[in-house]
Design an enzyme around this catalytic site. Structure first.
Site, mmCIF file in Angstrom:
data_model
loop_
_atom_site.group_PDB
_atom_site.id
_atom_site.type_symbol
_atom_site.label_atom_id
_atom_site.label_comp_id
_atom_site.label_asym_id
_atom_site.label_seq_id
_atom_site.Cartn_x
_atom_site.Cartn_y
_atom_site.Cartn_z
ATOM 1 N N ASN A 98 48.721 75.551 77.870
ATOM 2 C CA ASN A 98 49.818 75.892 78.768
ATOM 3 C C ASN A 98 50.693 76.935 78.069
ATOM 4 O OD1 ASN A 98 52.058 75.974 80.410
ATOM 5 N ND2 ASN A 98 52.741 73.885 79.962
ATOM 6 N N TRP A 99 50.599 78.173 78.539
ATOM 7 C CA TRP A 99 51.323 79.263 77.871
ATOM 8 C C TRP A 99 52.797 79.315 78.267
ATOM 9 C CZ3 TRP A 99 47.324 83.926 78.389
ATOM 10 C CH2 TRP A 99 46.145 83.570 77.708
ATOM 11 N N LYS A 100 53.171 78.502 79.226
ATOM 12 C CA LYS A 100 54.570 78.456 79.695
ATOM 13 C C LYS A 100 55.075 79.872 80.000
ATOM 14 C CE LYS A 100 55.108 74.268 77.062
ATOM 15 N NZ LYS A 100 55.998 73.286 76.485
ATOM 16 N N HIS A 156 54.665 68.957 85.408
ATOM 17 C CA HIS A 156 54.988 69.082 83.981
ATOM 18 C C HIS A 156 56.441 68.648 83.772
ATOM 19 C CE1 HIS A 156 55.865 70.848 80.089
ATOM 20 N NE2 HIS A 156 54.561 70.864 79.878
ATOM 21 N N GLU A 209 58.787 69.815 82.106
ATOM 22 C CA GLU A 209 59.786 70.898 82.199
ATOM 23 C C GLU A 209 60.085 71.222 83.660
ATOM 24 O OE1 GLU A 209 57.793 73.645 79.576
ATOM 25 O OE2 GLU A 209 58.197 72.284 77.921
ATOM 26 N N GLU A 236 51.979 63.082 78.648
ATOM 27 C CA GLU A 236 52.784 63.914 77.759
ATOM 28 C C GLU A 236 54.146 63.260 77.538
ATOM 29 O OE1 GLU A 236 51.397 68.239 77.810
ATOM 30 O OE2 GLU A 236 52.783 68.021 79.464
ATOM 31 N N GLY A 257 56.942 70.103 72.371
ATOM 32 C CA GLY A 257 57.648 71.208 71.715
ATOM 33 C C GLY A 257 58.570 70.770 70.590
ATOM 34 N N SER A 305 52.868 68.354 71.181
ATOM 35 C CA SER A 305 52.707 68.841 69.804
ATOM 36 C C SER A 305 51.309 68.615 69.240
ATOM 37 C CB SER A 305 53.770 68.228 68.895
ATOM 38 O OG SER A 305 55.065 68.600 69.350
ATOM 39 N N GLY A 313 50.684 73.105 74.330
ATOM 40 C CA GLY A 313 51.697 74.117 74.594
ATOM 41 C C GLY A 313 51.730 75.138 73.469
ATOM 42 N N GLY A 314 52.667 74.979 72.559
ATOM 43 C CA GLY A 314 52.919 75.954 71.490
ATOM 44 C C GLY A 314 51.668 76.441 70.777
HETATM 45 C C1 PEP Z 1 53.204 71.038 76.965
HETATM 46 O O1 PEP Z 1 54.157 71.702 77.299
HETATM 47 O O2 PEP Z 1 52.408 70.652 77.826
HETATM 48 C C2 PEP Z 1 53.066 70.689 75.558
HETATM 49 C C3 PEP Z 1 52.338 69.670 75.263
HETATM 50 O O3 PEP Z 1 53.754 71.478 74.653
HETATM 51 P P1 PEP Z 1 53.633 71.402 73.039
HETATM 52 O O4 PEP Z 1 52.160 71.345 72.703
HETATM 53 O O5 PEP Z 1 54.281 72.659 72.562
HETATM 54 O O6 PEP Z 1 54.339 70.168 72.612
#
Ligand code: PEP
Length: 252
Positions: free
Chosen positions: A10-12, A97, A99, A169, A175, A214, A235-236
């Site tokens: 997920n590049w957000k 999600h 967010e 999640e 994040g 993460s 994500g990151g």
């Molecule tokens: C996400 O936003 O779906 C996520 C899991 O982010 P991160 O890996 O950065 O925690």
């Protein structure tokens, strides 16, 4: 039949179109050899969806939208509909999600409407659920996740349900660099699987449940070794080609 591992990035709200295409091309090269072992998707921002889909055409990498609206079209400034996401080249769509729930007011009810709209447009949903830190500390994790799963999947039958991906999640792990332990994650994944069994019977065994929060190259193998963790939503670490490729290959 064992469930095929499914890893999505997920590049957000990261990467311009040029940067997105460059990352997609790098991933295409790095991941060509895992073709039959792992299903892979990347979710770029909407502006990059079509160029990334073109850059990945004929490869083993698929494309996902990061959300979609539940109406097909209309006066919804800033929104993008499911048929638009599909036509731009996405096969999947991430829905609910945290967010989106936290910053854009999505609720179990609107996530459910998006799920139905996505299916109608031919998109495969990746439905996200997860508790906040306060909810975990208040021993409410399973209750919150149950409500989110049942809410998001209302009105969906087993035949369609088996094409779904769920993503657990924990909000406190997204994040933050904090990861749920494999034991904490497996406990919730097993709970989600039992809820899916209530809803869909044996078809629940075909549903992939990703872990997100993460996930990094150094914790992916341990998480993915759990019986009910069938992949990762990243994500990151999905913004760096080498890290995402290492996560995809982590299961061995
Ligand atoms: C996400 O936003 O779906 C996520 C899991 O982010 P991160 O890996 O950065 O925690």
């Amino acid at each position: 039949m064992p469930r095929k591992t499914f890893v999505a990035g997920n590049w957000k709200m990261h990467k311009t179109t040029a940067e997105s295409v460059a990352l997609a091309r790098e991933l295409r090269q790095l991941l060509a050899q895992v073709r039959d072992r792992v299903q892979i998707a990347v979710a770029p921002p909407f502006t990059s969806l079509h160029p990334v889909a073109q850059a990945l055409e004929g490869s083993n990498l698929e494309v996902a939208g990061q959300t979609c609206h539940f109406e097909v079209q209309g006066a919804f400034t800033g929104e993008v509909s499911a048929p638009m996401v599909r036509e731009a080249g996405a096969r999947h769509v991430i829905l609910g999600h945290s967010e989106r729930r936290q910053f854009f007011g999505e609720t179990d009810e609107t996530v459910n409407k998006r799920v139905h709209a996505a299916l109608k447009a031919g998109l495969l949903p990746i439905v996200c659920v997860g508790e906040t830190l306060q909810e975990r500390e208040g021993n409410r994790t399973l209750e919150v996740v149950s409500r989110q799963v049942k809410g998001a999947l209302a009105g969906i039958g087993a035949d369609v349900g088996k094409t779904f991906t769920l993503a657990y999640e924990p909000v406190w792990a997204i994040g933050t660099g904090k990861t749920a332990t494999s034991r904490q994650a497996q406990e919730v994944h097993a709970h989600v699987r039992s809820l899916l069994k209530e809803l869909w019977g044996a078809a629940a065994d075909e549903v992939r449940i990703q872990y997100g929060g993460s996930v990094k190259p150094d914790n992916a193998a341990e998480l993915l070794s759990q019986p009910d963790i069938d992949g990762a939503l990243v994500g990151g670490a999905s913004l760096k080609a080498a890290d995402f490729a290492a996560i995809v290959k982590a299961k061995g």
